[in-house]
Enzyme design. Structure first.
Site, mmCIF file in Angstrom:
data_model
loop_
_atom_site.group_PDB
_atom_site.id
_atom_site.type_symbol
_atom_site.label_atom_id
_atom_site.label_comp_id
_atom_site.label_asym_id
_atom_site.label_seq_id
_atom_site.Cartn_x
_atom_site.Cartn_y
_atom_site.Cartn_z
ATOM 1 N N ASP A 100 0.852 -1.176 0.000
ATOM 2 C CA ASP A 100 0.000 0.000 0.000
ATOM 3 C C ASP A 100 0.893 1.231 0.000
ATOM 4 O O ASP A 100 1.916 1.263 0.681
ATOM 5 C CB ASP A 100 -0.852 0.000 1.274
ATOM 6 N N ASP A 202 -3.480 4.361 -2.249
ATOM 7 C CA ASP A 202 -4.612 4.680 -1.377
ATOM 8 C C ASP A 202 -5.257 6.016 -1.757
ATOM 9 O O ASP A 202 -4.547 7.011 -1.964
ATOM 10 C CB ASP A 202 -4.069 4.765 0.062
ATOM 11 N N GLU A 271 -6.968 3.032 -5.614
ATOM 12 C CA GLU A 271 -8.281 3.067 -4.964
ATOM 13 C C GLU A 271 -8.992 4.325 -5.434
ATOM 14 O O GLU A 271 -8.650 5.437 -5.020
ATOM 15 C CB GLU A 271 -8.120 3.098 -3.438
ATOM 16 N N HIS A 331 -10.865 -3.931 3.412
ATOM 17 C CA HIS A 331 -10.811 -3.547 4.826
ATOM 18 C C HIS A 331 -11.715 -2.358 5.171
ATOM 19 O O HIS A 331 -11.690 -1.883 6.300
ATOM 20 C CB HIS A 331 -9.361 -3.219 5.186
ATOM 21 N N ASP A 332 -12.458 -1.864 4.182
ATOM 22 C CA ASP A 332 -13.361 -0.741 4.432
ATOM 23 C C ASP A 332 -14.830 -1.158 4.326
ATOM 24 O O ASP A 332 -15.716 -0.330 4.547
ATOM 25 C CB ASP A 332 -13.123 0.382 3.405
#
Ligand code: GLC
Length: 528
Positions: A100, A202, A271, A331-332
């Site tokens: 990331d 990200d 993302e 993870h969100d």
């Protein structure tokens, strides 16, 4: 013609390092823990690449998405030597490592920001976004933080506001400053030299905003996405993210990746929560991101028409030669097994792993791990503490390995409790059960890997089937694979030929006399 590289054909697996495997008993996962499970990843499960969420030094205000040093490892997760060992172990197994990278903001404890806020004439002042108060002393404009509240925090000491699109502990980096830009881009080179195969960028379209910092127009009616973000949804976000200059930045990132691609292509996935042509613009002319994540499958009304539309909308907007991708969880988001239900999660996984485009599996979804219910007063996620209902702890509970205590994740006390009341949603139990979600996922990955049609063939819808059925075929190198997905609760019969390669539950042994029986929420993959 697409030239197929590893990332086109890979199945990617996302690891949230806090929660994957704890090697030292402190209740928090770490890099050595991940390294100890490489055989599971590349052997048992059979994925080709892992994406590891942030493990950088961090005060953990946003669990690592607040980076205090872009070129090191938080002691909680281990050391750079542990990282090197992990990469080496992964590469020995032909497993690629994607990490990331958080370009939009650092931690407020990053030395750059500490310097930047120390005085107005500090050389690093302009590395972040500082603005004078409005004449009445209020924020410089009306921008809102994704995590709620104004996107500006006043610094008493220097009398200016700084910008943060997320938490106040995550000040936005000023990408319009050449020195910052160079320093940040160098952090990519640091990890590329250490052997990483790529980056997940990200919240990356936030990195460029309107250079005049104009207020966003207010909407007459709030426009909620699949999550209701409260006040944030009352604005049209035309100035606080996605300024066209972002494309120049992504071209630079791509050029750096290309610099390091002589031995093997290095990869980028962004993302980007956008849709349609705007989303597709982040491929550039094949010179920006290798792919922006496509999140269409994360939400919907669960009908065959919806699923088909998700797939075909992406196919339709893809620029020539660009490669699609799909995601069922991360993870969100609420865990797929809870969001859609267990049986639907099986069908969705079958769809994910048979469509054209790179699939990403979120750790634990291969076990059908459920969303944990965390009472509001026990929420650790800062978002959940600020906006009840939006907390993300529930999808971040530890990976469940065994039927033993804490599911074998740690010998200590896990940072979040595991969720396996009947001890069936763990690797140990599911490896023994041929009908488990893990067995299904393994088989799907195996079939995909063995099929050029599934890895690379174009997508073609199959028409004329009952309304509840979404079906498609994939063809390459003389091989054809047909996929039938029954989104309805009632059984259906569909005309079909071929040999059954894999099915979610009860497609029997495949078509009989040219007819395939599918139970409600059942799916089947046929080869010929
Ligand atoms: C991205 C991450 C999310 C994080 C946010 C701020 O959306 O996926 O977990 O909180 O960026 O960095």
């Amino acid at each position: 013609m697409v030239k197929y590289e590893w990332w086109h054909e890979a199945v990617v697996y996302q690891i949230y390092p806090r929660s994957f495997m704890d090697s030292d008993g402190d209740g928090i996962g770490d890099l050595a823990g991940i390294a100890s499970e490489l055989d599971y990843l590349s052997g048992t499960l059979g994925v080709d690449a892992i994406w590891i969420s942030p493990f950088y030094p961090s005060p953990m205000a946003d669990f690592g998405y607040d980076v205090a040093d872009y070129t090191d490892v938080d002691p909680m997760f281990g050391t750079l030597a542990d990282f090197d060992a992990l990469v080496e172990g992964a590469h020995e197994r032909d497993l690629r490592v994607i990490i990331d990278w958080v370009p939009n903001h650092s931690s407020s404890r990053h030395p750059w920001f500490v310097e930047s806020r120390s005085s107005r004439d500090n050389p690093k002042r302009d590395w972040y976004v500082w603005k004078d108060p409005a004449p009445d002393g209020s924020e410089p404009n009306n921008w809102i933080s994704v995590f709620s509240g104004p996107a500006w925090t006043f610094d008493e000491h220097t009398g200016q506001y700084y910008l943060h699109s997320f938490l106040a502990e995550q000040p936005d980096i000023n990408w319009r400053n050449d020195e910052t830009r160079a320093a940040m881009l160098d952090t990519l080179r640091f990890w590329l030299r250490r052997g990483v195969d790529g980056f997940r960028l990200d919240a990356c379209h936030f990195a460029m905003k309107d250079p005049l910092y104009r207020s966003n127009p207010m909407l007459d009616v709030p426009r909620h996405g699949y999550k209701n973000l409260g006040e944030y949804d009352s604005f049209e976000h035309i100035h606080d993210r996605g300024h066209p200059d972002i494309h120049g930045l992504f071209r630079e990132v791509r050029a750096i990746l290309d610099e390091f691609s002589a031995d093997r292509p290095r990869f980028s996935v962004g993302e980007i929560h956008l849709e349609g042509e705007e989303w597709a613009s982040y491929y550039g002319n094949g010179d920006e991101l290798h792919m922006p994540y496509y999140f269409g499958m994360l939400h919907g009304d669960w009908t065959a028409a919806w699923a088909r539309d998700v797939v075909e909308t992406q196919e339709r907007v893809l620029p020539p030669g660009a490669w699609p991708n799909h995601v069922l969880g991360n993870h969100d988001e609420i865990r797929i097994a809870t969001r859609y239900g267990e049986r639907r999660a099986r069908l969705a996984t079958l769809m994910l792993l048979t469509l054209r485009g790179t699939p990403t599996i979120y750790y634990g979804d291969e076990l059908g791990m459920a969303q944990a219910e965390i009472p509001p007063d026990r929420q650790q996620d800062p978002w959940g503490r600020r906006q009840p209902g939006l907390g993300r702890d529930g999808c971040r509970t530890p990976m469940q390995w065994t039927i033993g205590e804490h599911a074998g994740f740690t010998t200590g006390r896990p940072w979040l409790a595991t969720v396996d009341p009947d001890r069936t949603r763990n690797v140990e139990a599911q490896l023994r059960d041929p009908d488990s979600m893990l067995s299904l996922t393994r088989r799907l990955i195996e079939v995909r890997k063995g099929s050029r049609a599934l890895r690379t063939g174009p997508y073609e819808a199959i028409e004329g089937l009952p309304e509840t059925v979404f079906a498609y075929l994939r063809r390459a190198g003389g091989e054809t694979v047909h996929v039938y997905l029954n989104f309805g609760d009632e059984p259906v019969r569909v005309p079909a030929e071929g040999t059954l390669l894999v099915a979610t539950q009860s497609a029997g042994s495949g078509p009989v006399d040219g007819v395939l029986m599918l139970d409600g929420l059942d799916g089947a993959v046929l080869g010929s």
